[in-house]
Design an enzyme around this catalytic site. Structure first.
Site, PDB file in Angstrom:
ATOM      1  N   ARG A  67       1.037  -1.108   0.182  1.00  0.00           N
ATOM      2  CA  ARG A  67       0.478   0.198   0.075  1.00  0.00           C
ATOM      3  C   ARG A  67       1.046   1.403   0.202  1.00  0.00           C
ATOM      4  NH1 ARG A  67      -3.179  -3.803  -0.686  1.00  0.00           N
ATOM      5  NH2 ARG A  67      -4.949  -3.770   0.386  1.00  0.00           N
ATOM      6  N   SER A  98     -11.089  -0.611   2.977  1.00  0.00           N
ATOM      7  CA  SER A  98     -10.151  -0.852   4.142  1.00  0.00           C
ATOM      8  C   SER A  98      -9.759   0.007   4.769  1.00  0.00           C
ATOM      9  CB  SER A  98      -9.004  -2.274   3.592  1.00  0.00           C
ATOM     10  OG  SER A  98      -9.026  -3.223   3.258  1.00  0.00           O
ATOM     11  N   GLU A 114      -5.236   3.126   6.513  1.00  0.00           N
ATOM     12  CA  GLU A 114      -5.398   3.470   4.729  1.00  0.00           C
ATOM     13  C   GLU A 114      -5.523   4.701   4.129  1.00  0.00           C
ATOM     14  OE1 GLU A 114      -7.003   1.446   1.271  1.00  0.00           O
ATOM     15  OE2 GLU A 114      -6.125  -1.034   2.505  1.00  0.00           O
TER      16      GLU A 114
HETATM   17  N1  EPU Z   1     -11.346 -11.252   9.267  1.00  0.00           N
HETATM   18  C1  EPU Z   1     -12.062 -11.581  10.753  1.00  0.00           C
HETATM   19  N2  EPU Z   1     -13.386 -10.511  10.978  1.00  0.00           N
HETATM   20  C2  EPU Z   1     -13.272  -9.915   9.954  1.00  0.00           C
HETATM   21  C3  EPU Z   1     -12.240  -9.157   8.951  1.00  0.00           C
HETATM   22  C4  EPU Z   1     -11.621  -9.967   8.684  1.00  0.00           C
HETATM   23  O1  EPU Z   1     -11.742 -12.160  11.524  1.00  0.00           O
HETATM   24  O2  EPU Z   1     -13.837  -9.475   9.830  1.00  0.00           O
HETATM   25  C5  EPU Z   1     -10.091 -12.290   8.882  1.00  0.00           C
HETATM   26  C6  EPU Z   1     -10.498 -13.113   8.119  1.00  0.00           C
HETATM   27  O3  EPU Z   1     -11.123 -14.231   7.731  1.00  0.00           O
HETATM   28  C7  EPU Z   1      -9.448 -13.311   7.705  1.00  0.00           C
HETATM   29  C8  EPU Z   1      -7.844 -12.530   7.921  1.00  0.00           C
HETATM   30  O4  EPU Z   1      -9.177 -11.603   8.772  1.00  0.00           O
HETATM   31  O5  EPU Z   1      -8.754 -14.352   8.078  1.00  0.00           O
HETATM   32  C9  EPU Z   1      -7.876 -11.261   6.798  1.00  0.00           C
HETATM   33  O6  EPU Z   1      -9.254 -10.612   6.126  1.00  0.00           O
HETATM   34  P1  EPU Z   1      -9.735 -10.805   4.240  1.00  0.00           P
HETATM   35  O7  EPU Z   1      -8.630 -11.879   3.792  1.00  0.00           O
HETATM   36  O8  EPU Z   1     -11.043 -11.040   4.360  1.00  0.00           O
HETATM   37  O9  EPU Z   1      -8.412  -9.629   4.281  1.00  0.00           O
HETATM   38  P2  EPU Z   1      -8.108  -8.335   4.812  1.00  0.00           P
HETATM   39  O10 EPU Z   1      -6.693  -8.567   5.324  1.00  0.00           O
HETATM   40  O11 EPU Z   1      -9.683  -7.763   5.425  1.00  0.00           O
HETATM   41  C10 EPU Z   1      -7.186  -6.930   2.395  1.00  0.00           C
HETATM   42  C11 EPU Z   1      -7.038  -5.526   1.927  1.00  0.00           C
HETATM   43  C12 EPU Z   1      -7.670  -5.578   1.073  1.00  0.00           C
HETATM   44  C13 EPU Z   1      -8.078  -6.654   0.151  1.00  0.00           C
HETATM   45  C14 EPU Z   1      -8.544  -8.170   0.913  1.00  0.00           C
HETATM   46  C15 EPU Z   1      -8.022  -9.543  -0.243  1.00  0.00           C
HETATM   47  C16 EPU Z   1      -5.537  -4.574   3.694  1.00  0.00           C
HETATM   48  C17 EPU Z   1      -5.802  -3.488   4.310  1.00  0.00           C
HETATM   49  N3  EPU Z   1      -6.826  -5.575   3.413  1.00  0.00           N
HETATM   50  O12 EPU Z   1      -8.267  -7.443   3.449  1.00  0.00           O
HETATM   51  O13 EPU Z   1      -8.240  -4.484   0.254  1.00  0.00           O
HETATM   52  O14 EPU Z   1      -9.491  -6.606  -0.920  1.00  0.00           O
HETATM   53  O15 EPU Z   1      -6.983  -8.491   1.665  1.00  0.00           O
HETATM   54  O16 EPU Z   1      -6.654  -9.655  -0.215  1.00  0.00           O
HETATM   55  O17 EPU Z   1      -4.847  -5.083   2.989  1.00  0.00           O
HETATM   56  C18 EPU Z   1      -8.750  -2.436   0.335  1.00  0.00           C
HETATM   57  O18 EPU Z   1      -7.686  -1.433   0.437  1.00  0.00           O
HETATM   58  O19 EPU Z   1      -9.984  -1.186   0.302  1.00  0.00           O
HETATM   59  C19 EPU Z   1      -9.168  -3.537   1.218  1.00  0.00           C
HETATM   60  C20 EPU Z   1     -10.475  -3.924   0.451  1.00  0.00           C
END
Ligand code: EPU
Length: 351
Positions: free
Chosen positions: A165, A236, A332
């Site tokens: 990012r 995010s 972010e």
């Molecule tokens: N999780 C939870 N509860 C929640 C949300 C997430 O337990 O409410 C857990 C999920 O189960 C998973 C872990 O946290 O084990 C990570 O969640 P997820 O794979 O959904 O991805 P993320 O880390 O929440 C990142 C990016 C997203 C991108 C997704 C998919 C960042 C800050 N965010 O989200 O980017 O779409 O991975 O690759 O890196 C954005 O930048 O606006 C964005 C949406």
């Protein structure tokens, strides 16, 4: 054309009401000389300048006391060599539309980045990423105009210094760099990227197509992430924090199921959404702002949120996670104050 004292509500996906003194719509390159005149005037009058793309990663914390340039440069040119496609795309083109058009034309490689809101020119700034792929993987070069000198420059992908990012375009030296177009290079020898978390269930044999990945990504994202056209949000809100191994071990001893992603430098990336979720903050509301029920990493405007509601909620989330896990969340989303970029701590000081 320049508008004065106009509302920014249609131009930020959080749908927060804020005004700007001046708004310039940059639709084509012939407007560069006119734009530079307005820039010069703004500088002479000590007015701040802000470059705005799709407004999908921005929180306007108050009215903006200067000139906003809304980048609406359009156009997609495709050339091809034996091994790859080269796409030169205007900075104002919608990112998801580009991804969709590519997939429909059999130009593969952007499918993991489907449904990311915003415009093409914003993609390099924060090196957008999802499901194991980042913008940098497809980037060949980025062209920008230096608003101080009026000169056009092109940086190779390497020169953009992409990180998680992050890129050179976030550094103060590039404050006045307006990205005009981006060139992407997509190999004709397409390789699926489907090992990442939620895409794991896709079959990994050779039959898998980019279109199937595209459809899965669209499905997953629309299930978890609220559509900004219906519920204001900026994706995010926080970055996934990177902590040292000791802290990760301590937290893992307490929460063996905590998602954790060891990094090449020995540190460990944690999931901000998981931390916020574990702190029981899903649905937590302050004024018209709340933590999204389906994805704790997203803060939403329930309709009538003020910027202050979002700021207070963000502060509460950050502080709660700090108290419970000793992890400091960084936002972010970019915070914009009256005179330019600011941050959560600064804004909270004045509340
Ligand atoms: N999780 C939870 N509860 C929640 C949300 C997430 O337990 O409410 C857990 C999920 O189960 C998973 C872990 O946290 O084990 C990570 O969640 P997820 O794979 O959904 O991805 P993320 O880390 O929440 C990142 C990016 C997203 C991108 C997704 C998919 C960042 C800050 N965010 O989200 O980017 O779409 O991975 O690759 O890196 C954005 O930048 O606006 C964005 C949406």
């Amino acid at each position: 054309m320049i508008e004065t004292n106009c509302s920014l509500k249609p131009f930020n996906s959080f749908a927060i009401e804020a005004k700007t003194e001046q708004l310039f719509h940059l639709k084509n390159r012939t407007q560069f000389p006119e734009l530079l005149v307005h820039i010069k005037q703004a500088i002479e009058n000590n007015k701040p300048i802000l470059i705005l793309g799709g407004g999908s990663n921005i929180l306007f914390c108050e009215n903006f006391a200067g000139l906003i340039i809304k980048v609406e440069l359009s156009g997609v040119e495709v050339t091809e060599s034996e091994s790859s496609y080269l796409l030169t795309v205007g900075a104002g083109e919608n990112w998801h539309k580009l991804v969709t058009d590519c997939i429909e034309q059999g130009i593969d490689g952007l499918e993991n980045l489907a449904l990311i809101p915003g415009v093409v020119g914003a993609a390099p700034v924060q090196n957008i990423g999802a499901y194991g792929t980042e913008f940098k993987d497809a980037c060949e070069s980025v062209e920008y105009i230096d608003l101080d000198s009026g000169q056009l420059h092109t940086l190779s992908a390497e020169q953009c210094l992409f990180g998680y990012r992050d890129s050179i375009f976030k550094t103060p030296a590039f404050k006045n760099a307006l990205i005009t177009q981006v060139t992407l290079k997509l190999s004709k020898k397409w390789q699926p990227q489907s090992r990442y978390g939620a895409l794991n269930n896709l079959k990994t044999d050779e039959q898998i197509t980019a279109k199937q990945i595209y459809q899965s990504v669209c499905q997953i994202r629309s299930e978890k992430l609220p559509d900004p056209a219906k519920l204001g949000n900026a994706g995010s809100f926080f970055k996934n924090p990177v902590v040292n191994q000791d802290l990760a071990d301590t937290l893992l001893a307490l929460h063996p199921k905590m998602p954790n992603y060891p990094q090449a430098d020995g540190k460990v990336k944690l999931a901000a959404g998981w931390l916020i979720d574990q702190a029981s903050l899903k649905g937590h509301q302050i004024g018209g702002a709340s933590v999204h029920q389906q994805q704790a990493l997203v803060l939403i405007n329930q309709g009538d949120a003020t910027a202050l509601d979002v700021v207070k909620l963000a502060g509460f989330v950050r502080d709660t996670v700090q108290q419970q896990f000793a992890v400091e969340l960084q936002h972010e989303v970019r915070f914009i104050g009256a005179v330019g970029e600011t941050n959560l701590s600064e804004v909270l000081k004045n509340v």
